[in-house]
Design a protein around this motif. Structure first.
Motif: not given
Length: 119
Positions: A28-36, A38-45, A99-101, A106-115
């Motif tokens: 669940g945390r990994v999936e949330r990380g993937r969604d985040l 997307v939400q924070y548009r990390c794929g723009s860079c 940049p600081r997004m 908690d969100e950063a930990q979920a994103m790290a879990a996905y990565l």
């Protein structure tokens, strides 16, 4: 069945059943990380495998992230450090272009879990 065998089997079953909720929570945390991501548009860079629309070429690809030694060329690549980097990159590497997004800890930990799942 000998008593020691029954005890060992029971202990193994209990250990396995205790691990299931943690594994589901991790998924669940990994999936949330993937969604985040997307939400924070990390794929723009960044190009990020498994994250829809993330084809950025401004920053490095995050493919096979878990196999890297360093974050930003100088920080040890560990989940806790990566989460701090995602949350407040300039606090770790002053002058960074990352940049600081506005992600929470908690969100950063979920994103790290996905990565860290990326091969």
């Amino acid at each position: 069945m000998p008593t020691t065998c029954r005890a060992a089997c029971l202990a193994a079953l209990l250990a396995a059943s205790a691990a299931l909720p943690a594994a589901a929570q991790d998924r669940g945390r990994v999936e949330r990380g993937r969604d985040l991501l997307v939400q924070y548009r990390c794929g723009s860079c960044h190009a990020i495998p498994g994250v829809p629309g993330s084809r950025g070429q401004v920053a490095q690809s995050l493919k096979a992230w878990r196999h890297r030694s360093y974050i930003a060329g100088r920080l040890p690549n560990r989940p806790d450090v990566l989460a701090r980097w995602i949350e407040a990159p300039a606090s770790l590497v002053p002058g960074t272009l990352m940049p600081r997004m506005g992600a929470s800890a908690d969100e950063a930990q979920a994103m790290a879990a996905y990565l860290f799942t990326l091969e």
